[in-house]
Write a protein that holds these residues in place. Structure first.
Motif, PDB file in Angstrom:
ATOM      1  N   ARG A 417      47.710  53.653  36.246  1.00 48.31           N
ATOM      2  CA  ARG A 417      48.155  52.252  36.290  1.00 48.31           C
ATOM      3  C   ARG A 417      46.994  51.268  36.340  1.00 48.31           C
ATOM      4  O   ARG A 417      47.212  50.073  36.610  1.00 48.31           O
ATOM      5  CB  ARG A 417      49.092  52.050  37.476  1.00 48.31           C
ATOM      6  N   VAL A 418      45.780  51.715  36.072  1.00 52.00           N
ATOM      7  CA  VAL A 418      44.648  50.797  35.976  1.00 52.00           C
ATOM      8  C   VAL A 418      44.831  49.952  34.711  1.00 52.00           C
ATOM      9  O   VAL A 418      45.064  50.484  33.629  1.00 52.00           O
ATOM     10  CB  VAL A 418      43.313  51.560  35.912  1.00 52.00           C
ATOM     11  N   GLN A 419      44.741  48.636  34.846  1.00 52.57           N
ATOM     12  CA  GLN A 419      44.959  47.732  33.721  1.00 52.57           C
ATOM     13  C   GLN A 419      43.828  46.713  33.629  1.00 52.57           C
ATOM     14  O   GLN A 419      43.377  46.173  34.641  1.00 52.57           O
ATOM     15  CB  GLN A 419      46.288  46.997  33.887  1.00 52.57           C
ATOM     16  N   ALA A 420      43.396  46.446  32.402  1.00 51.60           N
ATOM     17  CA  ALA A 420      42.323  45.485  32.165  1.00 51.60           C
ATOM     18  C   ALA A 420      42.480  44.916  30.763  1.00 51.60           C
ATOM     19  O   ALA A 420      43.476  45.145  30.082  1.00 51.60           O
ATOM     20  CB  ALA A 420      40.955  46.153  32.352  1.00 51.60           C
ATOM     21  N   ASN A 421      41.473  44.186  30.307  1.00 51.62           N
ATOM     22  CA  ASN A 421      41.424  43.658  28.940  1.00 51.62           C
ATOM     23  C   ASN A 421      39.954  43.371  28.615  1.00 51.62           C
ATOM     24  O   ASN A 421      39.078  43.559  29.471  1.00 51.62           O
ATOM     25  CB  ASN A 421      42.308  42.403  28.795  1.00 51.62           C
ATOM     26  N   PRO A 422      39.627  42.951  27.407  1.00 53.74           N
ATOM     27  CA  PRO A 422      38.214  42.720  27.085  1.00 53.74           C
ATOM     28  C   PRO A 422      37.519  41.706  27.982  1.00 53.74           C
ATOM     29  O   PRO A 422      36.334  41.862  28.290  1.00 53.74           O
ATOM     30  CB  PRO A 422      38.274  42.248  25.627  1.00 53.74           C
TER      31      PRO A 422
END
Length: 542
Positions: A417-422
């Motif tokens: 469930r680790v979430q990120a973006n650029p």
């Protein structure tokens, strides 16, 4: 002026709003799911002899995965009312201009009456406005043949959706704000196509107001507004102050947009920012119009997250670069994990594990960290999960405490469930190589409510050395021929059984950190690598 889509009695067509100065549109709201999707279906042993039936949980996750990917007939077929479900899901999804939303399943519960309930969180980005987030739940019931089905009801789409009430989006159209780059050069969606959604978001104010709109719950029969579910947008303060000076650099922005041509037509996004102050130099998305996935997207960051994992391990002296941490092909923690192309490196050092991005080695070190420690390090030192005020709506990351051993193993390699973006990963890179988190910003004057602690100098030195070695002798060799002392980390992030992996690459050179994701790019070095190589080849070392 308003136009209505009388959901759920609507087909798949979408009405476009009238483009007048103060026009409002009303459309039915969309539910949907994730760019990037969930990390495999069935993340570990949620059910057991005393818990929910694993087959029920698998069916719920399959329903959410189908819904998220737009496979609405398949999702509907998993319900007790497939015809009605497909009609409602299609109308609900087509009624609102949402791109790449996300559904995240929670912990399933056995309700004791022969049903299983799986809660989920819906994050729905409304194009040009922001993200509508709400919680709902899926009820599942076992059929006579023993198969589990989602028990169809309107309230599973949203708890307040019913036979008497529906949703409506009121959108006020606003003209994009006039903007310049950091040197005063005019920016527009014509000269820099990727900036069209960004400039629209800037139209409402410096704190990410964007165009204005609301999601309303209305009475089906009378149209009376019962309540406002979500509000987007700010005021008109920027419109009377002339062009907004952004932190962007026109040359970097143009080079970033050209570089995304290396993504072979796949959805991709990129962010470049200054390491010493967090100012954003470029935000690019492909396709250029629509959802600003570079800043608001939600993705599993894959092995680029090993920068944070390494920092957590190095901070407590749990490992040193020269320590031997074996890298086998496979490692089973509730499910079988493997390395890209099932590679292995017997007797590898931690340095080798980092440069070759060995999943099994990192997972083997999970016992060195407490269950919540990775998230604590991400928040305390990298600002991930705190509230950022970038200047436009942004998603600021999430690192939940793992629910079981399998999910903890996955989080070590940027999955689960680790979430990120650029934007987040460019900031992570900048923090790792400078030691200090600086909130990214697109315009001057944004509030900074974050509180972080610098990384110790010795940890920074170790991270810089590991990232440099990844370029000279590891998986980021695609950047090895470029000038400058470049450090990098590749990433390959699983999405679902039906989709190819997303490809990631983060890098730093001089005073700039960059991050790129290519959806279904398969590998980071092979997909995101050429994008960043193209960008760094086109701009001078800063």
């Amino acid at each position: 002026m308003s136009s209505y889509v009388d959901f759920p009695h609507t087909g798949p067509g979408r009405r476009r709003p009238h483009r007048t100065a103060k026009a409002f549109t009303a459309v039915a709201v969309v539910a949907a799911v994730a760019a990037g999707g969930a990390y495999a279906t069935g993340l570990g042993p949620f059910g057991g002899e005393d818990g929910p039936d694993p087959e029920a949980v698998a069916e719920a996750r399959a329903f959410l995965a189908d819904w998220s990917a737009g496979r609405l007939p398949e999702a509907a077929a998993r319900t007790t009312g497939p015809d009605r479900a497909e009609e409602v899901l299609q109308g609900f999804t087509a009624g609102l201009d949402i791109e790449e939303p996300k559904l995240t399943a929670g912990t399933p519960k056995d309700t004791g009456d022969g049903t299983v309930t799986v809660p989920f969180t819906a994050r729905m980005p409304v194009t040009g406005l922001g993200v509508w987030t709400y919680d709902s739940k899926l009820p599942l019931r076992q059929a006579d043949d023993g198969a589990w089905k989602v028990e169809w009801k309107l309230s599973l789409v949203h708890p307040r959706l019913s036979d008497t009430e529906k949703f409506r989006l009121e959108r006020e159209e606003t003209a994009p704000v006039e903007a310049t780059d950091r040197d005063g050069e005019t920016l527009s969606g014509t000269t820099h196509p990727s900036l069209a959604p960004v400039l629209a978001q800037l139209a409402g104010g410096t704190d990410g107001g964007g165009a204005r709109g609301t999601v309303q719950l209305v009475d089906r029969a009378t149209g009376k507004v019962e309540r406002t579910e979500a509000s987007f947008g700010g005021d008109d303060t920027l419109k009377d102050e002339g062009p907004v000076r952004t932190t962007l650099d026109a040359d970097w922005q143009a080079a970033a947009e050209r570089a995304l041509g290396e993504a072979d037509g796949k959805n991709a996004s990129l962010v470049a920012l200054r390491i010493d102050d967090g100012e954003i130099l470029a935000v690019a998305n492909s396709p250029a119009t629509g959802f600003n996935r570079a800043v608001s997207g939600t993705y599993a960051p894959g092995s680029t997250w090993k920068i944070v994992t390494s920092a957590a391990l190095l901070l407590k002296g749990a490992v040193a670069p020269d320590d031997v941490v074996d890298c086998p092909q496979y490692l089973t923690v509730g499910k079988r994990f493997q390395n890209v192309e099932t590679s292995e490196h017997p007797g590898a050092t931690f340095r080798k594990d980092f440069t070759e991005s060995c999943n099994t080695a990192f997972i083997s070190l999970r016992g060195k960290l407490g269950d919540g420690e990775l998230g604590e390090v991400a928040k305390k030192h990298f600002g991930v999960g705190q509230t950022w005020h970038v200047g436009v709506p942004s998603y600021d990351g999430s690192v939940p405490v793992p629910r079981d051993a399998t999910e903890k193993a996955a989080s070590m390699i940027g999955q689960g469930r680790v979430q990120a973006n650029p934007l987040i990963m460019a900031s992570v890179t900048a923090t790792a190589v400078s030691g200090t988190f600086r909130q990214p910003s697109l315009v001057d004057g944004t509030d900074d409510e974050t509180t972080t602690t610098p990384l110790p100098p010795e940890v920074v030195t170790q991270l810089r050395t590991l990232m440099r070695a990844t370029v000279t002798e590891g998986t980021a060799r695609v950047l090895a021929g470029l000038p400058g002392d470049i450090g990098a980390k590749t990433g390959t992030a699983e999405v679902s059984d039906e989709q190819d992996n997303n490809g990631w690459l983060v890098a730093h050179r001089g005073n700039v950190a960059v991050a790129c994701v290519v959806e279904e790019g398969v590998t980071g070095g092979g997909s995101a690598g050429p994008v960043i190589a193209s960008l760094l080849s086109a701009v001078p070392e800063s």
